[in-house]
Design an enzyme around this catalytic site. Structure first.
Site, PDB file in Angstrom:
ATOM      1  N   TYR A 164       0.675  -1.141  -0.422  1.00 33.90           N
ATOM      2  CA  TYR A 164      -0.285   0.067  -0.189  1.00 33.90           C
ATOM      3  C   TYR A 164       0.660   0.889  -0.339  1.00 33.90           C
ATOM      4  O   TYR A 164       0.245   2.216  -0.311  1.00 33.90           O
ATOM      5  CB  TYR A 164      -0.913   0.158   1.240  1.00 33.90           C
ATOM      6  CG  TYR A 164      -2.349   0.926   0.622  1.00 33.90           C
ATOM      7  CD1 TYR A 164      -3.245   0.999  -0.288  1.00 33.90           C
ATOM      8  CD2 TYR A 164      -2.637   1.719   2.169  1.00 33.90           C
ATOM      9  CE1 TYR A 164      -3.919   0.923  -0.205  1.00 33.90           C
ATOM     10  CE2 TYR A 164      -3.741   2.749   2.223  1.00 33.90           C
ATOM     11  CZ  TYR A 164      -4.813   2.443   0.531  1.00 33.90           C
ATOM     12  OH  TYR A 164      -5.462   2.676   0.548  1.00 33.90           O
ATOM     13  N   LYS A 195      -3.452   7.849   3.600  1.00 36.85           N
ATOM     14  CA  LYS A 195      -4.850   7.509   4.145  1.00 36.85           C
ATOM     15  C   LYS A 195      -4.694   8.241   5.134  1.00 36.85           C
ATOM     16  O   LYS A 195      -5.573   8.860   5.898  1.00 36.85           O
ATOM     17  CB  LYS A 195      -4.779   6.559   3.759  1.00 36.85           C
ATOM     18  CG  LYS A 195      -5.337   5.814   2.552  1.00 36.85           C
ATOM     19  CD  LYS A 195      -6.678   6.999   2.651  1.00 36.85           C
ATOM     20  CE  LYS A 195      -7.809   6.031   1.108  1.00 36.85           C
ATOM     21  NZ  LYS A 195      -8.921   6.338   1.064  1.00 36.85           N
TER      22      LYS A 195
END
Length: 255
Positions: A154, A161
């Site tokens: 990720y 995020k």
């Protein structure tokens, strides 16, 4: 109209296919009495086509959240369809391929900057652009992926995020005086277009389906959408700066 969002006017971003969380939000919102306006960028004709699959065809406004002119003109474009907004849904994220798939140490700043602008800063940008249309009782809801951990593959999207989660808290602080809430929904992994763009995403799929206490469907976006609707409704009038996990309980268990 009747339903959880009866009479509400919502702006929903991020609808690309009917598998997206944003589409489920728009669909359920209409079924619960809301008027919905969508935004799209790039593949606008695709968004317009998908909008016709909703219970009621929804108008689509072009919006590039990195374009200042688009942001400045958003309120006027929304007013062509509704006279104000009670809620805004931020379902926008993008990172160049160099920022995903294990290239954390090698991704250049230019690519990282793009990921942060589109995935993080845009939360504030969208809220400010919609602010002239909103009043006390309004809500901004965004979508995140649990940023308290470092996830394999990720990479910089995880950093983006984490920034989004912090930005939501600061937005809650600065919009609270106007009676506007800011909350996020942390959904588990879903087989959306965004997920398919992440190399090695199957690692998330395997972990969640095997270990989430409540189990987890990789293709059902409705649970996350329902949480968004609840946060957009009047049933959480004193909740802001919060992150609601809709992930089958995976976040609560040890590795």
């Amino acid at each position: 109209m009747s339903g959880l969002l009866a009479g509400k006017r919502l702006l929903v971003t991020g609808v690309i296919t009917d598998a997206s969380i944003a589409f489920s939000v728009a669909k359920l919102a209409q079924e619960n009495g809301a008027q919905v306006v969508l935004t799209g960028y790039g593949r606008l004709s695709l968004v317009e086509r998908i909008a016709k699959r909703l219970p009621e065809p929804a108008p689509v406004i072009e919006l590039d959240v990195s374009n200042e002119e688009h942001l400045a003109g958003l309120a006027d474009k929304v007013r062509e369809h509704v006279d104000g907004l009670d809620g805004v849904v931020h379902s926008i994220g993008f990172a160049p391929q160099s920022c995903l798939g294990g290239g954390f140490l090698d991704a250049p700043w230019a690519d990282v900057a793009t990921a942060l602008q589109v995935s993080t800063y845009s939360y504030k940008s969208l809220a400010v652009a919609a602010l002239p249309l909103m009043s006390a009782g309004g809500a901004v809801v965004g979508l995140t992926f649990d940023a308290t951990k470092a996830w394999p593959v990720y990479d910089w999207m995880g950093v983006a995020k984490a920034g989004l989660e912090s930005a939501s808290r600061y937005l809650a602080l600065h919009l609270g005086k106007q009676g506007i809430r800011s909350n996020l929904v942390a959904a588990g992994p879903l087989r959306t277009i965004a997920a398919k763009s992440i190399p090695g995403f199957d690692q998330f799929e395997d972990a969640w389906t095997q270990r989430a206490p409540l189990g987890w469907s990789l293709t059902d976006s409705e649970p996350a959408a329902r949480a968004c609707l609840a946060l957009l409704s009047d049933w959480f009038p004193a909740t802001t700066g919060e992150i609601v996990h809709v992930d089958g309980g995976y976040h609560a268990i040890g590795a």
